[in-house]
Design an enzyme around this catalytic site. Structure first.
Site, mmCIF file in Angstrom:
data_model
loop_
_atom_site.group_PDB
_atom_site.id
_atom_site.type_symbol
_atom_site.label_atom_id
_atom_site.label_comp_id
_atom_site.label_asym_id
_atom_site.label_seq_id
_atom_site.Cartn_x
_atom_site.Cartn_y
_atom_site.Cartn_z
ATOM 1 C CB CYS B 175 -90.316 20.712 93.717
ATOM 2 S SG CYS B 175 -91.084 21.168 95.281
ATOM 3 C CG HIS B 315 -87.458 22.778 88.394
ATOM 4 N ND1 HIS B 315 -88.626 21.125 88.813
ATOM 5 C CD2 HIS B 315 -87.819 23.484 89.965
ATOM 6 C CE1 HIS B 315 -88.991 21.294 90.225
ATOM 7 N NE2 HIS B 315 -88.327 22.811 91.123
ATOM 8 C CD GLU B 326 -83.765 25.446 86.074
ATOM 9 O OE1 GLU B 326 -85.415 25.990 86.380
ATOM 10 O OE2 GLU B 326 -84.638 24.353 85.032
ATOM 11 C CE LYS B 347 -91.614 22.431 88.239
ATOM 12 N NZ LYS B 347 -90.884 22.054 87.154
ATOM 13 C CG HIS B 352 -94.082 23.053 90.790
ATOM 14 N ND1 HIS B 352 -93.883 21.710 91.172
ATOM 15 C CD2 HIS B 352 -92.978 23.866 91.861
ATOM 16 C CE1 HIS B 352 -93.037 21.300 91.516
ATOM 17 N NE2 HIS B 352 -92.349 22.686 91.541
ATOM 18 C CG PHE B 411 -89.322 24.056 99.925
ATOM 19 C CD1 PHE B 411 -88.779 25.198 98.505
ATOM 20 C CD2 PHE B 411 -90.984 24.288 100.385
ATOM 21 C CE1 PHE B 411 -89.633 25.943 98.176
ATOM 22 C CE2 PHE B 411 -90.959 26.009 99.736
ATOM 23 C CZ PHE B 411 -90.614 26.492 98.546
#
Lengths: 394, 425
Positions: B175, B315, B326, B347, B352, B411
């Protein structure tokens, strides 16, 4: 901007020939026969991975379970490279170490795929059936074991390499770009030390399918690398294995008293449009730029054996008749994303030993010079991407 | 330090062209209008059957001919559209870019439709399975199928179309991929390898299988009704991210070369920072140190202090884990100030976009600098009391913004942050 010398201070290797730098040197020096398996995936021949005790580099069983074989090969090989460089378990050096991994994708679940194909023959509601099967049959964590960037992720977890983590994709070319980028960053001072490499597991039918959709695989057993143009199938014989390198600026290596195998003087790469540009000319151009005409003693070729492609590379290599060539895929198969780091490692090893290992295909490879101070390493992608590295003694 | 170099004497990097495609539409204009009016692009999936799926929503791009042609074809088209817009804005010829290409693209596998098609060729020969699929291939090459699974294929097509130089880099940092594509470009310019680069993040990979894979990891929102309310970053009842598609492209140039050719400088890509996490494959280290390290590395690289950042394009995935971590990272770096500085998540509206997210959100970050409009975090109806931030709730805000931090976390321990500013100094 700095102009650092970039040296290889660690090499990790596993393949069908064995584990580690010395095992490979011995296997090439002793002219052992290639280890092949022509039965398991008949009619295809592969070079299967040597037996590996994963615990040696991946001590936690839990970690091993979270990886498919290609990730395990890569994580294991990365550990070997770190160990070889004397960096393994040095927390400070690993935590500031950059990483570039050349990765493909992981292995799919053959049993689930077979179930779905079976149902697919009798059901009309394919979409509904797919959802049924995939939601109930897939192992939840398999996704992570397949995901391209999770080889790097596993290396971070197992070996604590966390300065940065970048995964390049795109078959053979990804390996070329990975080394090129790591070298460029160290040379310019953007990085001081880096782990770079790739891994490939061929012992899985889905990985073979990735070649065979374009008819690339050899189907009539093993043959010497440079003698496959007239055989059945596409010429490629794949191998399982991994190759990782620890790269450092010479200053960084000297300060910690590290041994350097060789310096990576330069990486030359291209991606010509093969439909309208001549591959032999392109490869010859890269070899010339890398100094094959003047100063190279040896060329370690990563030629994959693909019909036409490998013939074009051979034609380019033949333009430098004074330089000895070793086509190493004839011995341990083609490692795709791992191929460029493999040939760079073997070229560095020949430079380090100061001598060339004997011809692999004696009909097509000359004995070579008594002394090796400069070696080139090539990888020409089966579909696209061309790369040559120049290794010199330190 | 000349006018064209930064605090470390490196070439400053200008942004001279940008392009974007998302579920909100094609091009900066349509996207910005929708994004700043708080419009969601999340909808019920129509691309494939939804039976048995817990998650039935996504931010797919459905308005292209390639939308139903598979992940490779759609990812290529999305990248191509965004790059066309970026290169045109930069005033460069479409077919002769003359610099390298860095492409963040999703890992792709053979589509099921193709596996079924292969099986159909050999149905009469026995039990289905890989042996037969391979036998089908031996009847003759399947070049179109082969191209869809070669990771280097999309970049080759783009390199051909745009006339980029050399061996293109295709990459994945999950990501964070889009941000990494930009970072690689910045580094190449700083090394003097090229005056300009084309960096693209693209993702058109929403399929039943990819959705099920994320679903099995419990990563996705299951709040299917109403779809547009599902992505709710920083809310107390957030329950996962919403998969989405799109592409973002940037033309980056050395400031000196951009000025010399009279290009319009849209903003400065001031700094990039990264730090890998060694804790777990999908979870962050509990102390947040890798994300904190990535934010600090980006600020250091940009040569600016925390207090110079005026807006954070977060994010903000809307998963319980990401948003909590975050906040931990941002509140550690920015201290008390985090409760009053604007932090919003695109997002909440576009979902996403995975591999593309870092690039798309970098484009939106620069649009904020250019227009003085901060897009909102929509669906912020039920704030998480543990996350005390000004998320620009539900309605856009007009504000003069001269510096933005954009964060990407993925990830596999991927953390990459970008700092963009209006001015070079």
């Amino acid at each position: 901007m700095q102009n650092n010398t970039v040296v290889i201070t660690g090499i990790g290797l596993i393949s069908s020939l064995g584990e580690g730098v010395e095992a490979h040197w011995q296997a090439f020096s002793d002219k052992v026969e290639p280890r092949v398996d022509s039965e398991t995936f008949k009619p295809y021949t592969i070079h299967p991975l040597v037996e590996v005790d994963w615990n040696n580099q991946i001590p936690k069983r839990g970690d091993q379970r979270q990886m498919e074989t290609w990730q395990r090969i890569g994580t294991y090989t990365a550990g070997l490279a770190l160990q070889d460089a004397g960096i393994k378990d040095d927390e400070a050096l690993c935590a500031t170490m950059d990483m570039v991994v050349a990765a493909g994708g992981g292995e799919r679940d053959v049993t689930v795929d077979k179930q779905i194909l079976t149902e697919g023959r009798v059901r009309n509601d394919l979409g509904t059936m797919l959802n049924e099967k995939l939601t109930t049959e897939l192992r939840p964590t398999l996704f992570l074991a397949q995901l391209s960037n999770l080889l790097a992720g596993n290396i971070s977890i197992v070996h604590k390499v966390t300065g940065s983590s970048r995964t390049f994709m795109g078959e053979e070319g990804s390996g070329v770009s990975a080394i090129d980028t790591a070298v460029a960053r160290i040379r310019s001072g953007q990085s001081t030390h880096a782990l770079v490499g790739g891994a490939y597991n061929t012992e899985h039918p889905d990985m073979l399918l990735g070649y065979e959709l374009n008819g690339l695989l050899k189907t009539d057993g093993w043959a010497p690398l440079w003698q496959r143009e007239n055989g059945a199938g596409g010429g490629v014989v794949t191998g399982s294995g991994g190759a990782f390198l620890v790269l450092e600026s010479l200053d960084h290596a000297k300060k910690r008293g590290a041994r350097a195998y060789a310096a990576i003087d330069a990486v030359y790469s291209s991606q010509i449009r093969r439909s309208r540009e001549d591959l032999t000319e392109a490869v010859a151009g890269l070899l010339k730029a890398a100094g094959a005409a003047q100063a190279a003693d040896l060329i370690i070729s990563g030629a994959c054996g693909a019909k036409g492609i490998t013939a074009a590379e051979k034609a380019a290599l033949d333009r430098f008749p004074d330089v000895a060539v070793r086509g190493i895929a004839g011995k341990l198969g083609h490692l795709r994303e791992g191929q460029f780091s493999l040939v760079v490692a073997l070229a560095a090893l020949n430079v380090f030993k100061g001598t060339a290992f004997p011809p692999i295909d004696a009909d097509n490879e000359s004995v070579g010079p008594s002394q090796v101070r400069t070696a080139l390493a090539t990888t020409i992608g089966g579909s696209r991407g061309e790369g040559v590295a120049r290794l010199v003694s330190v | 330090m000349s006018q064209y170099t930064d605090h470390l004497g490196r070439p400053l990097v200008a942004i001279t062209g940008m392009g974007v495609v998302s579920s909100l539409g094609q091009g900066k204009e349509d996207n910005w209008a929708a994004l700043t009016s708080g419009t969601s692009g999340i909808h019920t999936i129509t691309r494939f059957a939804l039976d048995n799926l817990r998650t039935q929503i996504a931010g797919t791009v459905d308005f292209l001919e390639e939308s139903n042609q598979g992940a490779s074809a759609l990812s290529e088209k999305l990248a191509s559209l965004a790059a066309e817009e970026a290169v045109a804005q930069a005033g460069l010829p479409i077919g002769d870019f003359g610099g390298p290409l860095f492409l963040a693209a999703p890992p792709v596998e053979l589509e099921w439709r193709n596996r079924f098609a292969l099986d159909a060729l050999v149905k009469s020969e026995g039990e289905p399975g890989y042996d037969l699929l391979l036998a089908a291939c031996r009847r003759g090459p399947q070049v179109d199928m082969f191209n869809t699974i070669e990771f280097g294929y999309i970049a080759e097509c783009l390199a051909d179309k745009f006339g980029t130089r050399g061996l293109p880099v295709t990459l994945s940092t999950a990501c964070a991929s889009g941000a990494t594509a930009i970072q690689l470009g910045v580094e190449a310019i700083r090394r003097g390898e090229s005056d300009r680069v084309l960096s693209i993040g693209t993702d058109g990979s929403v399929s039943a299988e990819s959705l099920i894979r994320f679903s099995l990891l419990s990563a996705l929102s299951t709040q299917n009704e109403p779809a547009h309310k599902a992505a709710k970053p920083f809310s107390k009842d957030r329950d996962g991210f919403v998969m989405a598609e799109g592409s973002g492209a940037m033309v980056l140039e050395s400031l000196e070369s951009a000025v010399a050719r009279g290009a319009n400088v849209l903003g400065i890509m001031r700094g990039c920072g990264e730090k890998a996490d060694d804790f777990h494959r999908t979870r962050s280290k509990p102390d947040g140190s890798p994300a904190i390290g990535a934010v600090r590395a980006a600020l250091d690289d940009a040569g600016i202090k925390e207090d110079a950042i005026e807006y954070i394009n977060a994010h903000g995935t809307s998963t319980p884990e990401n948003d909590k971590m975050e906040y931990l990272a941002l509140s550690t770096v920015f201290g008390e100030r985090i409760s009053s500085m604007p932090v919003s998540s695109n997002k909440s509206m576009i979902g996403h976009t995975l591999t593309a997210a870092g690039a798309i959100e970098a484009v939106f970050s620069v649009l904020t600098i250019q227009t003085g409009t901060i897009p909102p975090t929509i669906n912020y109806d039920n704030p998480d009391p543990a996350i005390i931030m000004d998320v620009v709730p539900n309605v856009k805000r007009e504000a003069r913004v001269s510096s933005v931090l954009s964060s990407s976390f993925g990830f596999g321990g991927q953390n990459t942050c970008l700092v963009m500013t209006a001015e070079p100094n």
